[in-house]
Design a protein around this motif. Structure first.
Motif, PDB file in Angstrom:
ATOM      1  N   ALA A  84      -1.558  -4.533   9.478  1.00 43.91           N
ATOM      2  CA  ALA A  84      -1.836  -4.700  10.903  1.00 43.91           C
ATOM      3  C   ALA A  84      -0.842  -3.989  11.799  1.00 43.91           C
ATOM      4  O   ALA A  84      -1.087  -3.817  12.998  1.00 43.91           O
TER       5      ALA A  84
ATOM      6  N   GLU B 259      -9.014   0.339   8.458  1.00 45.54           N
ATOM      7  CA  GLU B 259      -8.184  -0.853   8.660  1.00 45.54           C
ATOM      8  C   GLU B 259      -8.207  -1.743   7.428  1.00 45.54           C
ATOM      9  O   GLU B 259      -7.156  -2.251   7.002  1.00 45.54           O
ATOM     10  N   GLU B 260      -9.391  -1.914   6.845  1.00 46.89           N
ATOM     11  CA  GLU B 260      -9.501  -2.750   5.646  1.00 46.89           C
ATOM     12  C   GLU B 260      -8.744  -2.119   4.481  1.00 46.89           C
ATOM     13  O   GLU B 260      -8.046  -2.807   3.733  1.00 46.89           O
TER      14      GLU B 260
ATOM     15  N   ARG C 298      -1.609   1.333  13.769  1.00 46.79           N
ATOM     16  CA  ARG C 298      -2.676   1.428  14.758  1.00 46.79           C
ATOM     17  C   ARG C 298      -3.706   2.454  14.292  1.00 46.79           C
ATOM     18  O   ARG C 298      -3.387   3.622  14.081  1.00 46.79           O
ATOM     19  N   VAL C 299      -4.940   2.018  14.121  1.00 49.51           N
ATOM     20  CA  VAL C 299      -6.043   2.906  13.758  1.00 49.51           C
ATOM     21  C   VAL C 299      -6.814   3.220  15.036  1.00 49.51           C
ATOM     22  O   VAL C 299      -7.391   2.334  15.651  1.00 49.51           O
TER      23      VAL C 299
ATOM     24  N   LYS D 124     -13.285   3.279  11.510  1.00 47.69           N
ATOM     25  CA  LYS D 124     -12.104   2.525  11.946  1.00 47.69           C
ATOM     26  C   LYS D 124     -11.996   1.216  11.172  1.00 47.69           C
ATOM     27  O   LYS D 124     -10.930   0.852  10.656  1.00 47.69           O
TER      28      LYS D 124
END
Length: 322
Positions: A126, A120-121, A129-130, A116
């Motif tokens: 942003a 995200e990185e 949604r992960v 996760k």
């Protein structure tokens, strides 16, 4: 008519294939098969026409350029860590196909907190949604299963021979521990290569190759082992590590592989180096001389719970399909 079409071509006994086989029958959300044939990992597959009036769900990372919305399951980003120049094709695929699809959809699934954070990185967005939907473990893997028969203590390895699995360090270490025996569950197509590795190190009589066994037999193999070895340098989760500790068998792993460390915790031995053969040989020798049992995780690895989390996300993205 269900508003969700699922790519059912991920089917098999390990990795994403195993994930698909466990998850799809458990989904409560109405769905239909996407209906494609052919190799879902072929480069041209991403360009194929797909329904534009439905949400597409894939248990894996295969994305379609023409899909208005597709919920992917990004188990890891291992392909982006492969050696150059092979990495070039993956960089292009993830940048030109996967990332735009994920951003259009606004959500993506993964299987661990480690993955996760990496996803995200990599996304750098942003607004997407992960969701860590987690992963499950078959009821076959439990501490009370009878161990597989063995004349001598042995180590268990489950996986394949891809570079990030780092199998060579274990094979080299076994060669330095004369009493060590190794059982390896590998795809049948890799047996010849594994035999060559063992013969080159003079340990072929101490290496047993397995293939095509079911969960019940695999659980017995784990249970009978002094330890499971998982020297991976990269993993999105590391299901063999979970299966092993669920049977009470500790895992020898590299401390730098965050996903495996997340799964195993103190139920094994974390080695400082991924490549130090002497360190691995010492850990193997200790595991054989002083075998121990570990306590299985109390909860948190349930295929029904994973399917329920996926159902939730599918329902949010395609509410009319519920």
């Amino acid at each position: 008519m269900p508003q969700i079409a699922i790519d059912t071509r991920w089917d098999g006994i390990a990795g994403i294939q195993r994930y698909s086989r466990e998850v799809l029958p458990r989904l409560k959300t109405p769905w239909v098969p996407l209906g494609l044939d052919g190799d879902h990992l072929a480069p041209a597959d991403a360009l194929r026409p797909v329904p534009t009036d439905r949400l597409i769900y894939s248990p894996g990372y295969n994305a379609f350029v023409r899909a208005p919305r597709e919920l992917l399951t990004m188990h890891d980003l291992i392909q982006l860590q492969t050696p150059w120049p092979g990495r070039a094709k993956y960089l292009a695929y993830y940048r030109l196909v996967v990332r735009p699809v994920v951003r259009r959809t606004g959500a993506v699934l993964t299987v661990s907190e480690t993955s996760k954070a990496l996803v995200e990185e990599w996304l750098g967005d942003a607004s997407v949604r992960v969701v860590n939907a987690g992963i499950g473990c078959s009821d076959a893997f439990r501490a009370d299963v009878p161990p597989a028969p063995a004349n001598d203590p042995y180590l268990m390895y489950v996986g394949n021979l891809r570079a990030h699995k780092n199998v060579a360090v274990v094979v080299d270490a076994v060669a330095r521990v004369p009493e060590a025996r190794l059982r390896m569950l590998l795809p049948a197509r890799e047996h010849e290569e594994a035999q060559r590795m063992a013969m080159a190190r003079g340990i072929a009589p101490r290496v047993e190759l397995l293939a095509g066994i079911d969960d019940d037999e695999l659980a017995r193999q784990y249970r009978g082992a002094a330890a499971t070895v998982m020297p991976s340098t990269l993993e999105g989760f590391g299901l063999p590590a979970l299966e092993s500790v669920m049977t009470g068998t500790p895992v020898l792993f590299w401390s730098g592989c965050a996903a495996v460390a997340e799964t195993v915790g103190d139920r094994g031995t974390a080695l400082e180096s991924a490549t130090d053969v002497d360190e691995w040989a010492t850990a193997i020798r200790l595991a054989l001389e002083s075998p121990r049992r570990v306590k299985a995780p109390a909860a948190g690895y349930d295929w029904d719970a994973t399917a329920a989390r996926i159902d939730e996300v599918l329902g949010e993205l395609a509410p009319s399909g519920r």
